[in-house]
Every structure is written in structure tokens, then in C-alpha cells.
Scaffold this motif. Structure first.
Motif, PDB file in Angstrom:
ATOM      1  N   SER A 182       0.405  -0.714  -0.280  1.00 43.98           N
ATOM      2  CA  SER A 182      -0.070  -0.100   0.117  1.00 43.98           C
ATOM      3  C   SER A 182       0.881   1.091  -0.263  1.00 43.98           C
ATOM      4  CB  SER A 182      -1.018   0.248   1.160  1.00 43.98           C
ATOM      5  OG  SER A 182      -0.355   0.499   2.594  1.00 43.98           O
TER       6      SER A 182
ATOM      7  N   PHE B 273      -4.559  -4.095  -6.719  1.00 45.95           N
ATOM      8  CA  PHE B 273      -5.446  -2.165  -6.997  1.00 45.95           C
ATOM      9  C   PHE B 273      -4.287  -0.994  -6.372  1.00 45.95           C
ATOM     10  CE2 PHE B 273      -8.215   1.893  -6.387  1.00 45.95           C
ATOM     11  CZ  PHE B 273      -8.227   2.268  -7.716  1.00 45.95           C
ATOM     12  N   LYS B 274      -3.177  -0.986  -7.323  1.00 42.74           N
ATOM     13  CA  LYS B 274      -2.792   0.183  -6.856  1.00 42.74           C
ATOM     14  C   LYS B 274      -2.713   1.114  -7.411  1.00 42.74           C
ATOM     15  CE  LYS B 274       1.135  -3.271  -7.295  1.00 42.74           C
ATOM     16  NZ  LYS B 274       0.409  -4.341  -8.245  1.00 42.74           N
ATOM     17  N   THR B 275      -3.357   2.497  -6.475  1.00 45.44           N
ATOM     18  CA  THR B 275      -4.015   3.630  -7.391  1.00 45.44           C
ATOM     19  C   THR B 275      -2.907   4.179  -8.301  1.00 45.44           C
ATOM     20  OG1 THR B 275      -3.583   5.247  -5.275  1.00 45.44           O
ATOM     21  CG2 THR B 275      -5.170   4.062  -5.181  1.00 45.44           C
ATOM     22  N   GLU B 276      -3.374   5.536  -8.676  1.00 43.15           N
ATOM     23  CA  GLU B 276      -2.381   6.418  -9.366  1.00 43.15           C
ATOM     24  C   GLU B 276      -1.269   6.392  -8.518  1.00 43.15           C
ATOM     25  OE1 GLU B 276      -2.330   8.102 -13.108  1.00 43.15           O
ATOM     26  OE2 GLU B 276      -3.740   6.554 -12.583  1.00 43.15           O
ATOM     27  N   ASP B 277      -1.935   7.715  -7.633  1.00 39.06           N
ATOM     28  CA  ASP B 277      -0.912   8.453  -6.671  1.00 39.06           C
ATOM     29  C   ASP B 277       0.155   7.194  -5.877  1.00 39.06           C
ATOM     30  OD1 ASP B 277      -1.747  10.422  -6.677  1.00 39.06           O
ATOM     31  OD2 ASP B 277      -3.221  10.676  -5.110  1.00 39.06           O
ATOM     32  N   GLU B 278      -0.039   5.430  -5.706  1.00 40.19           N
ATOM     33  CA  GLU B 278       0.536   4.405  -4.676  1.00 40.19           C
ATOM     34  C   GLU B 278       1.434   4.818  -5.995  1.00 40.19           C
ATOM     35  OE1 GLU B 278      -2.223   2.591  -2.334  1.00 40.19           O
ATOM     36  OE2 GLU B 278      -2.102   1.564  -4.206  1.00 40.19           O
TER      37      GLU B 278
ATOM     38  N   GLU C 171      -3.365  -1.865 -14.685  1.00 48.63           N
ATOM     39  CA  GLU C 171      -2.348  -1.372 -14.513  1.00 48.63           C
ATOM     40  C   GLU C 171      -0.160  -1.570 -15.070  1.00 48.63           C
ATOM     41  OE1 GLU C 171       0.392  -2.703 -10.606  1.00 48.63           O
ATOM     42  OE2 GLU C 171      -1.281  -3.475 -10.258  1.00 48.63           O
TER      43      GLU C 171
ATOM     44  N   ARG D  15      -1.437   1.935 -17.229  1.00 49.94           N
ATOM     45  CA  ARG D  15      -1.300   3.293 -15.823  1.00 49.94           C
ATOM     46  C   ARG D  15       0.091   3.050 -15.778  1.00 49.94           C
ATOM     47  NH1 ARG D  15      -5.658   1.294 -13.200  1.00 49.94           N
ATOM     48  NH2 ARG D  15      -4.053   0.228 -11.340  1.00 49.94           N
TER      49      ARG D  15
END
Length: 438
Positions: free
Chosen positions: A93, A116-121, A140, A143
Motif C-alpha cells: 500500500s 489495485f494500486k492507485t494512481e498516487d501509489e 495496471e 497505467r
């Protein structure tokens, strides 16, 4: 089997008949730091790290990486310890990555996971040049490539594969079977499509493959099947695309002893077996030995952790049950409610006495807050200190403020000294994010 089989690391019964860890009397720890209290045997954590590294050095002639799975237990102090011991770190995370970076953990020795890695991560992973991003889905890949391009960088990746192997463990912590939210499935062809996609993207560098078949595993054989599946897939990829797997990460999962009858494999037996199977598969299919990584978490910190509670109420229901209520429960250990997890305990101030009363240990929360059913304890009374063993993994990290309970403190103990590595939350801490709205 009983208490003797549960004593690990520096644990002992001292001259006062009290449980002692790291040279510190647990009764005195409870007085100084309060309860509930997470107590970690620092030397045992370090010993487990070293056992893993030594086992690989003895069994695997190519590069190996022991990556501590931070999800099991992660604090600034734990990051520093892992760095001291020369391990890599697995984060799952943005918060775990932030903790590692704040602790000055070398980013080039970090793996990042997540379905699910967020854009910010992902931006943080690329910006900080972490060692590997373990990619979990097609979206991913695109992205991450776009983010890397925007930062004029190349992200080094592994693809997480689902090998279709079911380890014999609790259904909630199995992850290698077909029906899982994690990874690219080998069987349905999606994994091969992901390889082709990854190889086509200019800002990604595919290094190899990752899998993880579950947690709290006692049988090593499923790893052999997973290794054979991974190499078989890698051979097909090499034949079709020319890409030769350079790195293989087999995840974590080795179990630990929660109760005396548990009999997990040793670290040494586990590592020796997977190294042998990797060498056999590589030889059979004509691969150079890949860089081999594993991600142990529970087997490094699980048995090094003990939770201390104060017994508050002993309630006897004649001919039915005796309940021993403690000052914590589901908020500091949700695993019994979630998984039906079993534990062993001792009255720390009566550790030398014979357990003579069958009781059920209850927490302070709801009706399902039962920590241990039907355990023999030595004449438990209000004010006694109860020590619950093997609470180092997934306890602090899963603790909550359920019923507005402040989360416990954490101490590392070693050579007769206790170091406070996480202070106890206060009631004021419970309100730090609250906003009054008129």
C-alpha cells in the motif's frame, strides 16, 4: 505438549515464576507500559531473518532475495531492523511504502504489491525508484507505463501469476487457486497476453514472474507444484517470445506455531525444498538459475510477538463455562473472529504453576469476541497478567479502534531492556480526524 513447546527465542520462566522475554519480566512490562501490550522479541526476529539468509546461501548458488512481507507487521523500527539484516521489503500500500521511505529504507530493495494500486501509489513507486512493481492486471500495465513515461523513467516489473495451486489452509488466506482476485491466470491464457503486453511497453522492463499460493501453510508440497507450473509457463513464454525469465518470486506463506500441537516446517527445511525444486525445474527446462525471491512475514515475526492483557473479570457459570475477560480483544486481535484462529496463553505472573482451570478467554467487545476457547490456565484472578503467544503477525497491523478503543503500544525487548517503538494511542488520538458539523 504445553508451555515448554511454546517458549521461543529468549522466552523463559524466571526465578520469580514469571514469564520473561528478552530479559524483561512480563509483569513489569505490563506495569510500565500498560495493557494490552504487544511485546516483540527483537533477537528472535533477527535470528529468523538470518536463518532465511543462511539457508539460501547454503542451498542456492545464484542470487536470492529474502523480502520481508511488511503487511505482517510494519513500523519505522521494523523497517530499520529489516534494513539492518540486509533483507528486501515487500509493501502492499501507499501507507506501507511511506513508512518504509520515512524509515530511510533503501527504495531499490522494495517490492510493491496490490490487486489495485492507485494512481498516487504507482506515481510514488516510480518517483522513488523502488526495486520492483509486481503488476497484477492489464489495466495496471498501461497505467504504470504511462506514469513511467511521464517521469521519463523505466519501471522494473514482475507479473503476478495465478498458478492454479490450492494450499491446504483457511479459505480466506488461499490465493493461488483459480478463483482469486490476484494476478494473471495461467490456465485461461491471460498471463501470456500480459507478457506480450508488458514486452511491448517502452517504459516497463519485465524481469520475471511472481506467485503466492496462500498463508499459514504447513505442507511444502504445493510449492513444488507451483514451481513446476511457473517454469512450464516460463518455458512456453521463452519459446513464443524469446523472453527468458530472469527472476522468480515465490511469495510467502510458511506457517508458524500458534498452539502446541501445530508442527510447521522449519525455515531451513522450507528453503532447502524450494531451492531444490527450482534447481530441478531450471535444469530440466534448460534455464539459467533465476534470481530467486521469497516474501516471508508471519514466519519472521509471528512467534516473536506476545500480547499482554490484564484479567479484569472471572465469571463462572456453574456446569457450563468459566469466562475470563481481559482488557482487549477483537480490536487488537481480530483473527479469532475472522478466521477461527486458535491461540495458546499462560498467566504470566503464575507461569511456573500448573494450569488447573479450564476457561474461555473473552475480549471486551461484542458477543463474537472470544480470544481462546477452553484453555487450561493457572488459577486466573482479576489483576493477573495474561500472555497470549504468537501474536507478532497480523495483530498490530489489523488492530482497530472498534468501540473507540485506543490501539496498544508496541515494545521491542532485548538484553533486559524494553524500547517503545509505538506509543499507546490516547482518547485524544481517537478524535484527531473527527470534525464537528453544525
Amino acid at each position: 505438549m504445553g508451555l515448554d513447546s511454546m517458549l521461543r527465542g529468549t522466552m523463559r520462566i524466571n526465578e520469580r515464576g514469571h514469564l520473561e522475554i528478552g530479559g524483561c519480566d512480563c509483569v513489569e512490562l505490563a506495569k510500565e507500559f500498560g495493557t494490552p501490550l504487544y511485546v516483540f522479541d527483537e533477537l528472535l526476529i533477527r535470528e529468523n531473518c538470518r536463518r532465511y539468509k543462511k539457508a539460501f546461501a547454503q542451498n542456492y548458488p545464484a542470487e536470492s532475495r529474502v523480502c520481508y512481507a511488511g503487511k505482517a507487521f510494519l513500523t519505522l523500527a521494523m523497517c530499520r531492523l529489516v534494513d539492518d539484516e540486509g533483507l528486501w521489503l515487500d509493501v502492499a500500500s501507499g501507507g506501507e511504502l511511506f513508512t518504509a521511505l520515512q524509515a530511510k529504507f533503501p527504495p531499490e530493495r522494495i517490492y510493491m504489491h496490490g490487486n489495485f494500486k492507485t494512481e498516487d501509489e504507482l506515481k510514488a513507486a516510480v518517483r522513488n525508484k523502488i526495486g520492483r512493481v509486481v503488476v497484477d492486471c492489464m489495466e495496471e500495465l498501461e497505467r504504470l507505463d504511462s506514469i513511467a513515461a511521464s517521469q521519463n523513467a523505466v519501471a522494473e516489473i514482475l507479473l503476478r501469476l495465478t498458478p492454479g495451486v490450492e494450499a491446504h489452509t483457511h479459505e480466506y488466506i488461499r490465493t493461488g487457486q483459480i478463483d482469486t482476485k490476484f494476478g494473471f491466470h495461467i490456465e485461461n491464457g491471460v498471463a501470456f497476453e500480459a507478457v506480450k503486453k508488458a514486452l511491448s511497453l517502452k517504459n516497463l522492463k519485465l524481469r520475471g514472474f511472481h506467485c503466492h499460493i496462500g498463508s499459514q501453510i504447513f505442507e511444502i508440497e504445493p510449492y513444488r507444484i507451483a514451481i513446476e507450473q511457473m517454469f512450464s509457463f516460463a518455458a512456453m513464454v521463452r519459446s513464443e517470445t524469446g523472453f527468458a525469465m530472469q527472476e522468480l518470486n515465490l511469495g510467502g506463506g510458511l506457517g508458524v506455531r500458534y498452539v502446541p500441537e501445530d508442527d510447521p516446517p522449519s525455515i531451513e527445511a522450507f528453503v532447502a525444498a524450494i531451492c531444490d525444486w527450482v534447481k530441478e525445474s531450471a535444469s530440466l527446462l534448460g534455464f539459467e538459475l533465476p534470481s530467486l525471491a521469497i516474501e516471508p512475514g508471519r514466519s519472521i515475526v509471528g512467534e516473536a510477538g506476545t500480547t499482554l492483557y490484564t484479567i479484569g473479570v472471572v465469571k463462572e457459570i456453574p456446569k457450563v463455562r468459566t469466562y475470563v475477560s481481559v482488557d482487549g480483544g477483537m480490536s487488537d486481535n481480530p483473527r479469532p473472529a475472522l478466521y477461527g484462529a486458535r491461540y495458546f496463553a499462560v498467566v504470566a505472573n503464575k507461569a511456573s504453576q500448573t494450569p488447573n482451570k479450564i476457561v474461555t478467554v473473552a475480549g471486551k467487545h461484542c458477543e463474537s469476541d472470544i480470544l481462546i476457547r477452553d484453555i487450561a490456565l493457572a488459577d486466573p484472578e482479576p489483576g493477573d497478567i495474561l500472555a497470549v503467544f504468537t501474536t507478532g503477525a497480523y495483530h498490530y497491523s489489523m488492530a482497530s479502534n472498534y468501540n473507540r478503543f485506543p490501539r496498544p503500544a508496541v515494545v521491542f525487548v532485548r538484553d533486559g531492556k524494553a524500547k517503545l517503538v509505538v506509543r499507546r494511542e490516547t482518547y485524544d488520538d481517537l478524535l484527531r480526524c473527527d470534525q464537528l458539523v453544525d
